[in-house]
Write a protein that holds these residues in place. Structure first.
Motif, PDB file in Angstrom:
ATOM      1  N   LEU A 418       0.826  -1.204   0.000  1.00 38.14           N
ATOM      2  CA  LEU A 418       0.000   0.000   0.000  1.00 38.14           C
ATOM      3  C   LEU A 418       0.865   1.261   0.000  1.00 38.14           C
ATOM      4  CD1 LEU A 418      -2.520  -1.121   2.763  1.00 38.14           C
ATOM      5  CD2 LEU A 418      -3.099  -0.729   0.353  1.00 38.14           C
ATOM      6  N   VAL A 419       0.304   2.363  -0.495  1.00 38.14           N
ATOM      7  CA  VAL A 419       0.976   3.662  -0.422  1.00 38.14           C
ATOM      8  C   VAL A 419       0.454   4.388   0.813  1.00 38.14           C
ATOM      9  CG1 VAL A 419       1.226   5.924  -1.515  1.00 38.14           C
ATOM     10  CG2 VAL A 419       1.242   3.846  -2.913  1.00 38.14           C
ATOM     11  N   LEU A 420       1.382   4.975   1.605  1.00 39.22           N
ATOM     12  CA  LEU A 420       0.960   5.804   2.736  1.00 39.22           C
ATOM     13  C   LEU A 420       1.172   7.265   2.379  1.00 39.22           C
ATOM     14  CD1 LEU A 420       0.243   6.351   5.783  1.00 39.22           C
ATOM     15  CD2 LEU A 420       2.706   6.279   6.205  1.00 39.22           C
ATOM     16  N   LYS A 464     -11.713  -3.978  10.526  1.00 44.79           N
ATOM     17  CA  LYS A 464     -13.045  -3.452  10.830  1.00 44.79           C
ATOM     18  C   LYS A 464     -12.919  -1.971  11.143  1.00 44.79           C
ATOM     19  CE  LYS A 464     -15.457  -7.523  12.363  1.00 44.79           C
ATOM     20  NZ  LYS A 464     -14.347  -8.435  12.764  1.00 44.79           N
ATOM     21  N   ASP A 465     -13.994  -1.223  10.906  1.00 44.77           N
ATOM     22  CA  ASP A 465     -14.006   0.196  11.227  1.00 44.77           C
ATOM     23  C   ASP A 465     -13.755   0.388  12.720  1.00 44.77           C
ATOM     24  OD1 ASP A 465     -14.239   2.846  10.382  1.00 44.77           O
ATOM     25  OD2 ASP A 465     -16.308   2.949  11.112  1.00 44.77           O
ATOM     26  N   LYS A 466     -12.920   1.335  13.075  1.00 42.14           N
ATOM     27  CA  LYS A 466     -12.569   1.700  14.458  1.00 42.14           C
ATOM     28  C   LYS A 466     -11.677   0.673  15.164  1.00 42.14           C
ATOM     29  CE  LYS A 466     -15.440   5.364  14.919  1.00 42.14           C
ATOM     30  NZ  LYS A 466     -16.344   5.161  13.823  1.00 42.14           N
ATOM     31  N   ALA A 467     -11.305  -0.412  14.489  1.00 39.97           N
ATOM     32  CA  ALA A 467     -10.439  -1.410  15.125  1.00 39.97           C
ATOM     33  C   ALA A 467      -8.988  -0.933  15.099  1.00 39.97           C
ATOM     34  CB  ALA A 467     -10.560  -2.745  14.405  1.00 39.97           C
ATOM     35  N   LEU A 468      -8.244  -1.295  16.141  1.00 36.91           N
ATOM     36  CA  LEU A 468      -6.818  -0.989  16.160  1.00 36.91           C
ATOM     37  C   LEU A 468      -6.079  -1.949  15.233  1.00 36.91           C
ATOM     38  CD1 LEU A 468      -6.433  -0.383  19.987  1.00 36.91           C
ATOM     39  CD2 LEU A 468      -6.180   1.352  18.196  1.00 36.91           C
ATOM     40  N   LEU A 469      -4.976  -1.466  14.652  1.00 34.67           N
ATOM     41  CA  LEU A 469      -4.215  -2.303  13.728  1.00 34.67           C
ATOM     42  C   LEU A 469      -2.752  -1.877  13.740  1.00 34.67           C
ATOM     43  CD1 LEU A 469      -3.823  -0.880  10.379  1.00 34.67           C
ATOM     44  CD2 LEU A 469      -5.899  -0.084  11.484  1.00 34.67           C
ATOM     45  N   TRP A 470      -1.894  -2.721  13.182  1.00 34.74           N
ATOM     46  CA  TRP A 470      -0.497  -2.351  13.002  1.00 34.74           C
ATOM     47  C   TRP A 470      -0.284  -1.872  11.577  1.00 34.74           C
ATOM     48  CZ3 TRP A 470       2.157  -1.763  17.180  1.00 34.74           C
ATOM     49  CH2 TRP A 470       1.999  -2.616  18.279  1.00 34.74           C
ATOM     50  N   LYS A 522       4.333  12.326   1.283  1.00 33.28           N
ATOM     51  CA  LYS A 522       3.093  11.894   0.661  1.00 33.28           C
ATOM     52  C   LYS A 522       3.180  10.533   0.006  1.00 33.28           C
ATOM     53  CE  LYS A 522       0.521  15.544   1.393  1.00 33.28           C
ATOM     54  NZ  LYS A 522      -0.638  15.432   2.249  1.00 33.28           N
ATOM     55  N   TYR A 523       4.311   9.872   0.120  1.00 29.08           N
ATOM     56  CA  TYR A 523       4.411   8.627  -0.623  1.00 29.08           C
ATOM     57  C   TYR A 523       5.467   7.701  -0.059  1.00 29.08           C
ATOM     58  CZ  TYR A 523       3.639   5.899  -4.890  1.00 29.08           C
ATOM     59  OH  TYR A 523       3.265   4.942  -5.791  1.00 29.08           O
ATOM     60  N   CYS A 524       5.058   6.633   0.602  1.00 30.90           N
ATOM     61  CA  CYS A 524       5.994   5.560   0.880  1.00 30.90           C
ATOM     62  C   CYS A 524       5.195   4.271   0.963  1.00 30.90           C
ATOM     63  CB  CYS A 524       6.793   5.829   2.153  1.00 30.90           C
ATOM     64  SG  CYS A 524       5.878   5.632   3.675  1.00 30.90           S
ATOM     65  N   ALA A 525       5.892   3.128   0.876  1.00 30.56           N
ATOM     66  CA  ALA A 525       5.197   1.842   0.815  1.00 30.56           C
ATOM     67  C   ALA A 525       5.018   1.274   2.221  1.00 30.56           C
ATOM     68  CB  ALA A 525       5.991   0.869  -0.055  1.00 30.56           C
ATOM     69  N   VAL A 526       3.816   0.766   2.506  1.00 30.43           N
ATOM     70  CA  VAL A 526       3.516   0.217   3.834  1.00 30.43           C
ATOM     71  C   VAL A 526       2.677  -1.058   3.718  1.00 30.43           C
ATOM     72  CG1 VAL A 526       3.539   2.433   5.037  1.00 30.43           C
ATOM     73  CG2 VAL A 526       1.407   1.618   4.008  1.00 30.43           C
ATOM     74  N   LYS A 527       2.564  -1.761   4.838  1.00 32.00           N
ATOM     75  CA  LYS A 527       1.586  -2.855   4.916  1.00 32.00           C
ATOM     76  C   LYS A 527       0.771  -2.687   6.194  1.00 32.00           C
ATOM     77  CE  LYS A 527       4.690  -6.117   7.180  1.00 32.00           C
ATOM     78  NZ  LYS A 527       5.657  -7.147   6.918  1.00 32.00           N
TER      79      LYS A 527
END
Ligand code: SF4
Lengths: 557, 140
Positions: A418-420, A464-470, A522-527
């Motif tokens: 993904l792009v961040l 899910k919406d509002k769920a915490l994530l890494w 404005k642009y780097c790759a993430v997961k």
């Protein structure tokens, strides 16, 4: 800005490029609304369907990282379809042939794959822009926070030059930037290559003038380093001391890990600020200053307006105005420096800067706001630049500039798909120590902030919406909260940068524009990774936040 | 008794003018003023952004005394201004002597301090330390 904020209301077409007025500058957003009520058309270029995009006549959903390609395609259409102002280009600009040589390779049909914008929309946008009697371009951090930023800004000016949209009211091009006094800080020479009033350090006559006024034999002629070069210069052993005044690089700069390494690598770090912050934790010495509301002075608005701000309350504690601290430091270093008040400082600077000479405290008091250039004591100030279409160059002509598109440095791949992109949010402000300590504003949004993600992507990664994530990149990993948002594009996720736990700059890249040295925020790759045990994640978040606050509170007692 | 002070919002470059209303030396509210750019209007940040002056400590505390750490692994301790300025200036002079003025980097502040403070900061860099290594975070 070449023109003034109030003029936005009276233009015929507002062309918004990578700027979200509703989030960044609510009062500018209201001017836009009023212009629309008076019949102005609006074209918006943004990967997200922002508030402005939603109410525009035409929205161009550009692919992230394609700015230069699209700007070149715009120029291509203006010339190829004969929409540009030939007479204006002949009398007031130069470089047309080289310009066409570049943009001729960017037919909108040819670059559709890069820009993601259908060619007929690109053509339609330029037909609207060229047809408007007066058009105003507004751009923001969607332009300036890419590796290829300065080129794009010059490219946008090129569109205004091609169509003769300069040198009169209600036209031109305006960067509307983040922090309140960015304009002022530039105006007074806090830049490595110019003295106050944009007078180059490389000019011997200018150096002599300042040396004489400041009572020193000579002043350095070599332009200095830029802030974004710091981590790398410390690494090379070239920088040993860092005097940080009212900034929080350990929160706001790209690639925080390398910033922290740089701070640790310095022999001496002096921090002068109003609050304890992440950077101050690395300091050897912290000098406490008065805040807005406790001292007075002059700010510059984004449209070059000098305005006085005043003291409303007495400071609490053993703290001093910033300029007094600098005077103490200078004197201790063997250069006696003394001022009785800010007016004395202002008058010293005015006398050295022809652009500001007529903007006295008394006249600011009387007029409320004075826009520079204001060269003499009865000059009314300058709402718009380039009157008579004379530009700031020896021959007075504007340069048409184009260059090839360069792709962003770090592209998504299998591991980081993904792009961040980092964005701004209403209510909070940069590193947040001011707004985060305002009860009303604090309740608007809380740690760890949000990750805006398109519904399809969310489904794909089980969020899910509002769920915490890494979320992680090659440089770091942070906790954040999903906000499923149908207005964002697939493949790109968005975070705001003021959060302490969800600090997106742990992830961003230090790759900078070769001229402006702006990092590619404005642009780097993430997961992204879903967290199964949400109860654990919520607890972890609470603990980390409490720990960090305790750590910051400790030194102050 | 209410008092009003005309000032400029510190939260964005629109530069909206506002009146801070104080009672007994404490701010109680902000009101939009007829500035060139805002003509009496304010957004939420302008209306409530003054609250941090009441030291809410919601996020982090205000600094109240100079703080000094004699080595990187020791704790910060409160010191007098004399000691703080003496320490900072001596260390800066040492580094300048040993590594030259261009080994020192300074920043300005694009936020609350204002144009005069920034002017004095760049004068300190150029005339006193002798370097053009001064920049601010306009790029951010
Ligand atoms: S009131 Fe809002 S729009 Fe006006 S200067 Fe403050 S933050 Fe900007």
């Amino acid at each position: 800005m070449s023109n003034s904020i109030p003029e936005i209301e009276d233009t015929d077409l507002i062309f918004v490029f990578g700027y979200n007025a509703a989030d960044s500058h609510p009062i500018v957003a209201r001017r836009i609304v009023r212009a629309r009520e008076k019949g102005a058309k609006m074209v918006v270029v943004d990967p997200r369907k922002t508030e402005s995009a939603r109410v525009s006549d035409l929205w161009l959903p550009i692919r992230n990282g394609a700015n230069m390609a699209l700007v070149n395609a715009f120029a291509h259409v203006l010339i190829e379809e004969g929409l540009y102002n030939r007479e204006y280009v002949e009398s007031h600009t130069e470089g047309f042939d080289a310009y066409w040589e570049t943009v001729s390779r960017y037919a909108p049909e040819e670059v559709e794959d890069i820009t993601g914008v259908p060619a007929d929309q690109v053509r339609q946008a330029m037909r609207m822009y060229a047809a408007a009697p007066n058009a105003f371009i507004l751009y923001g951090m969607g332009v300036t926070q890419y590796g290829q930023a300065v080129d794009v800004v010059k490219g946008l000016s090129g569109l205004a030059l091609l169509t003769g949209n300069f040198g009169r009211p209600n036209v031109g091009i305006g960067p509307v930037r983040g922090q309140n006094n960015v304009q002022g800080t530039c105006d007074v020479g806090v830049l490595p290559n110019v003295f106050p009033g944009y007078q180059p350090v490389s000019d011997p006559a200018v150096r002599e003038k300042f040396a004489k006024a400041w009572g020193v034999d000579s002043l350095p002629e070599k332009p200095g380093y830029m802030l974004t070069e710091v981590p790398h210069l410390v690494h090379e052993g070239k920088l040993k001391a860092y005097y940080i005044f009212g900034e929080d690089p350990a929160q706001t700069d790209a690639d925080l890990n390398s910033v922290r390494e740089a701070l640790k690598g310095m022999e001496l770090v002096i921090v002068q600020d109003i609050f304890m912050n992440k950077t101050a934790m690395f300091a050897d010495i912290i000098l406490p200053a008065t805040a807005w509301g406790e001292h007075e002075g002059v700010y510059s608005t984004a449209d070059r307006g000098f305005q006085r701000f005043r003291k409303a309350v007495e400071p609490k504690g053993d703290i001093k105005p910033d300029w007094e601290i600098f005077c103490l430091m200078a004197t201790a270093m063997g250069y006696p420096m003394h001022y009785s008040n800010t007016k004395e400082i202002w008058d010293e600077m005015r006398a050295l800067c022809p652009l500001y000479f007529g903007a006295t405290y008394e006249r600011m008091e009387e007029l409320g706001s004075i826009q520079w250039p204001c060269p003499d004591l009865d000059h009314p100030g300058t709402p718009y630049l380039y009157a008579g279409n004379t530009f700031n160059r020896p021959n007075g002509k504007g340069v048409l500039f184009a260059t090839d598109w360069r792709p962003p440095l770090e592209r998504p791949d299998e591991e980081y798909p993904l792009v961040l992109s980092t964005v701004r949010e209403v209510g909070h402000y940069s590193c947040r120590t001011m707004t985060g300590n305002c009860t009303t504003l604090q309740s608007l949004a809380d740690e760890p902030g949000f990750l805006q993600i398109n519904r399809a992507d969310a489904r794909k990664y089980g969020l899910k919406d509002k769920a915490l994530l890494w979320i992680s990149s090659r440089r770091g990993k942070v906790l954040t909260r999903a906000q499923i948002n149908d207005r964002t594009n697939q493949g790109t996720v968005y975070m705001t940068y003021q959060w302490w736990i969800g600090a997106c700059n742990e992830l961003t890249l230090e790759h900078v524009d070769p001229i402006s040295k702006t990092p590619e925020f404005k642009y780097c790759a993430v997961k992204v990774e879903a967290i199964a045990d949400q109860a654990w994640a919520e607890r972890y978040l609470e603990e980390e936040y409490a720990k960090l606050r305790r750590k910051l509170a400790e030194p102050v007692g | 008794m209410e008092k009003k002070v005309r000032t400029v919002c510190p939260y964005c470059g629109a530069g909206c003018q506002l009146d801070l209303v104080t009672v007994n030396g404490a701010i109680v509210r902000a009101e939009g003023a007829p500035g060139r750019t805002n003509e009496n209007e304010l957004c939420l940040k302008g209306l409530y952004g003054w609250e941090f002056l009441n030291d809410t400590k919601r996020l982090s505390p205000r600094l109240k005394k100079p703080l000094l750490r004699r080595s990187r692994d020791s704790q910060f301790e409160e010191v007098s201004w004399d000691e703080a300025i003496g320490f900072a200036s001596r260390r800066l002079m040492d580094i300048k002597r040993k590594h030259g003025p261009d080994s020192i980097m300074l920043t300005g502040s694009a936020r609350g301090p204002g144009n005069e403070a920034n002017y004095v900061m760049q004068k300190l860099a150029r005339a006193v330390i002798g370097t053009n290594n001064i920049d601010h975070c306009a790029r951010i």
